[in-house]
Scaffold this active site. Structure first.
Site, mmCIF file in Angstrom:
data_model
loop_
_atom_site.group_PDB
_atom_site.id
_atom_site.type_symbol
_atom_site.label_atom_id
_atom_site.label_comp_id
_atom_site.label_asym_id
_atom_site.label_seq_id
_atom_site.Cartn_x
_atom_site.Cartn_y
_atom_site.Cartn_z
ATOM 1 N N ASN A 30 8.483 -2.006 3.870
ATOM 2 C CA ASN A 30 7.527 -2.778 3.072
ATOM 3 C C ASN A 30 7.726 -4.243 3.410
ATOM 4 O O ASN A 30 8.813 -4.796 3.189
ATOM 5 C CB ASN A 30 7.756 -2.556 1.577
ATOM 6 N N GLU A 87 4.045 -0.642 3.220
ATOM 7 C CA GLU A 87 3.317 -1.601 2.387
ATOM 8 C C GLU A 87 3.173 -2.909 3.137
ATOM 9 O O GLU A 87 4.132 -3.414 3.726
ATOM 10 C CB GLU A 87 4.055 -1.874 1.067
ATOM 11 N N TRP A 124 -1.128 -2.097 1.207
ATOM 12 C CA TRP A 124 -0.875 -2.096 -0.231
ATOM 13 C C TRP A 124 -1.870 -3.059 -0.862
ATOM 14 O O TRP A 124 -1.887 -4.236 -0.525
ATOM 15 C CB TRP A 124 0.557 -2.533 -0.549
ATOM 16 N N GLN A 159 2.020 3.531 -11.308
ATOM 17 C CA GLN A 159 1.120 2.390 -11.193
ATOM 18 C C GLN A 159 -0.356 2.756 -11.289
ATOM 19 O O GLN A 159 -1.185 1.882 -11.526
ATOM 20 C CB GLN A 159 1.406 1.659 -9.877
ATOM 21 N N ARG A 181 -0.531 7.109 1.039
ATOM 22 C CA ARG A 181 0.852 7.160 0.583
ATOM 23 C C ARG A 181 0.866 7.069 -0.937
ATOM 24 O O ARG A 181 0.284 6.159 -1.521
ATOM 25 C CB ARG A 181 1.657 6.004 1.180
ATOM 26 N N TYR A 214 5.884 -8.276 3.412
ATOM 27 C CA TYR A 214 4.803 -9.146 2.958
ATOM 28 C C TYR A 214 4.908 -10.568 3.498
ATOM 29 O O TYR A 214 3.891 -11.208 3.729
ATOM 30 C CB TYR A 214 4.780 -9.206 1.423
ATOM 31 N N PHE A 216 -3.466 -6.410 -5.487
ATOM 32 C CA PHE A 216 -3.377 -6.291 -4.030
ATOM 33 C C PHE A 216 -4.470 -5.365 -3.492
ATOM 34 O O PHE A 216 -4.507 -5.081 -2.310
ATOM 35 C CB PHE A 216 -2.029 -5.700 -3.628
ATOM 36 N N ASN A 248 11.758 4.661 -2.502
ATOM 37 C CA ASN A 248 10.999 3.467 -2.154
ATOM 38 C C ASN A 248 11.818 2.207 -2.396
ATOM 39 O O ASN A 248 12.441 2.052 -3.445
ATOM 40 C CB ASN A 248 9.719 3.400 -3.002
ATOM 41 N N GLU A 249 11.812 1.308 -1.390
ATOM 42 C CA GLU A 249 12.486 0.009 -1.511
ATOM 43 C C GLU A 249 13.885 0.153 -2.110
ATOM 44 O O GLU A 249 14.240 -0.503 -3.085
ATOM 45 C CB GLU A 249 11.650 -0.964 -2.339
ATOM 46 N N HIS A 287 9.916 6.298 -6.861
ATOM 47 C CA HIS A 287 9.320 4.968 -6.779
ATOM 48 C C HIS A 287 9.625 4.235 -8.089
ATOM 49 O O HIS A 287 8.752 4.045 -8.936
ATOM 50 C CB HIS A 287 7.809 5.080 -6.550
#
Length: 490
Positions: free
Chosen positions: A311, A382, A425, A48, A103, A313, A441, A168-169, A123
């Site tokens: 994570n 996140e 994040w 990213q 991170r 939101y 973000f 991740n996730e 990731h």
């Protein structure tokens, strides 16, 4: 944003004064209210931000391939924020902001301070060569290859890295990558696909991928504890995405459906880590489509974590949907037998432009993890507010969001949650997983039209820096609302 504009905002905040608990969580707090060992940071991931897509021996990952397939309407991470070349400048920004930790992820397909590094090994970016060779995570061969990759990372970087996250996730990666196809590698099958998928089987592949990720994680932790722990004294955990789920109504059916949603979203991964097996309802509804653990595998997975990364939101609402269990061809979401509704409205499945500010959802989630899974050590890896990526530096909704959620975090700690750290994040506006460069973000805006890709601090960067440097963050939400009202009327 100029210092003059920022000072004008601060002066308005100071003049207006205080307010009390608009969102039902603590409002007045400072960094000193959190334990000294608690860390605050921000985050990113390799694909990213790095760019430099084929430099220094890097090969394509499945995310490269996915982006170049046209999913993001031509956008990709070939350059992104050019973090690969601008890392020294970026580290200076992190230090200036006052980050205590950062991170980021290591790119498996690239492998070759003052701020505590928290490193993620995977990731969403499995090397494309492994996807081509044996299907990536749907093959058990991925377990051995991942452990070998982790071994290299521990050996080369473990003297400088104390906190490792394997995947991740993991839950959303299994769903998005292998059920509905909106994440790399884009596997799915009709009628479940978010897009028209040419590869995959949504009824079995999510369960296979998840199973192999759990085995890979557990084997990696075993390797670290046997070979590196005594020397490097580090910690290894797994990251999952976590909504907070509320029943759509107070009917028994919706309440039970909400617990099913927790079991399928969180329990799918956390129950094996804590108890050694999948939740009973997951095994029952998935039947022979979900693999089973041997006694040896179960024993290895149980307790194979030093922390859980979360994570989070937003909050979703859950409505019972038993009709999906009546069909013979089902995916994970069908097995869940529940409808997910955004924002408590009629539920058309569309994502909001900005997340509703519901910090009690985070507090309830942390309490649920404490009660359901024995209060494990947790890092919020996140958390942040989505906004259109348009160069606006006065991101007051992000400040409002962060202020509320960090307040909820403090409440949870005071109520006994075993919290270890919090990461906003994201540090920069970067190449987002779901929509490329359309949303942001970041605490810092990156001007993609500038060949230097100049970074600009937003109001949220100043706010977070003030918090990290010890300023008492009282009354800021109401004050920002008053400032916005004043600005819109003049």
């Amino acid at each position: 944003m100029s210092n003059y504009v920022y000072l004008r905002v601060v002066s308005i905040l100071l003049v207006v004064g205080n307010y009390n608990d608009v969102y039902g969580v603590v409002d007045e707090y400072g960094r000193e209210d959190f334990p000294a060992e608690f860390v605050f940071g921000s985050g990113s991931s390799a694909y990213q931000v790095e760019g430099a897509v084929l430099e220094d021996g890097r090969s394509f990952s499945i995310w490269d391939t996915f982006a170049h397939s046209g999913f993001y309407s031509g956008a990709n991470g070939d350059i992104a924020c050019d973090g690969y070349h601008k890392y020294k400048e970026d580290i200076e920004l992190m230090a200036d902001t006052g980050l205590e930790a950062f991170r980021f992820s290591i790119s498996w397909s690239r492998l070759i301070p003052r701020i505590q590094p928290h490193v993620t090994l995977h990731h969403d970016d499995l090397p494309q060569i492994l996807e081509d060779e044996y299907g990536g995570w749907i093959s058990r061969k991925s377990v051995k290859d991942f452990v070998a990759y982790a071994d290299v990372c521990f050996r080369e970087f473990g003297d400088r890295v104390s906190h490792w996250t394997t995947i991740n996730e993991a839950n959303v990666y299994a769903l998005g990558g292998y059920d509905v196809g909106f994440l790399p590698p884009g596997h799915c099958s009709s009628p479940f696909g978010y897009v028209n998928c040419s590869t995959g089987d949504s009824t079995t592949e999510p369960y296979l991928a998840a199973h192999h990720m759990l085995l890979a994680h557990a084997s990696t932790v075993k390797l670290y504890r046997e070979k590196y722990k005594a020397i490097q004294h580090g910690f290894v955990g797994l990251n999952v995405f976590a909504y907070w789920f509320e029943p759509y109504t107070n009917t028994t059916e919706d309440v039970k459906a909400t617990q099913r949603a927790h079991d399928f979203y969180l329990g799918w991964f956390l129950n094996p880590l804590v108890n050694g097996d999948y939740p009973d309802i997951v095994k029952k509804n998935a039947g022979n489509r979900i693999p089973t653990f041997t006694k040896l595998e179960s024993d290895r997975i149980k307790g194979s974590f030093d922390f859980i990364g979360i994570n989070h939101y937003s909050t979703l609402y859950i409505k019972d949907n038993p009709s999906t269990l009546e069909t013979d061809t089902r995916d994970v979401l069908g097995d869940m037998a529940a409808t997910l509704i955004y924002g408590g409205d009629s539920g058309n499945g569309s994502l909001p432009i900005e997340f509703l500010v519901n910090p009690m959802g985070l507090e309830k989630l942390l309490n649920y993890l404490k009660e359901e899974y024995g209060n494990p050590p947790i890092y919020i890896h996140e958390n942040g507010q989505q906004q259109p990526r348009n160069g606006t530096l006065m991101d007051t909704p992000r400040v409002e969001y962060l202020h509320a959620y960090i307040g909820a975090l403090l409440d949870a700690i005071r109520n006994g949650s075993n919290m270890m750290g919090y990461f906003v994040w994201s540090f920069f506006d970067l190449f987002e997983l779901l929509d490329g460069y359309n949303s942001g973000f970041g605490l810092y805006y990156v001007d993609l039209d500038d060949k230097e890709l100049t970074r600009y601090p937003k109001l949220s960067a100043y706010w977070y820096a003030d918090f990290l440097k010890g300023k008492n963050m009282s009354g800021i939400i109401l004050n920002l609302k008053v400032k916005n009202s004043f600005s819109s009327s003049h």
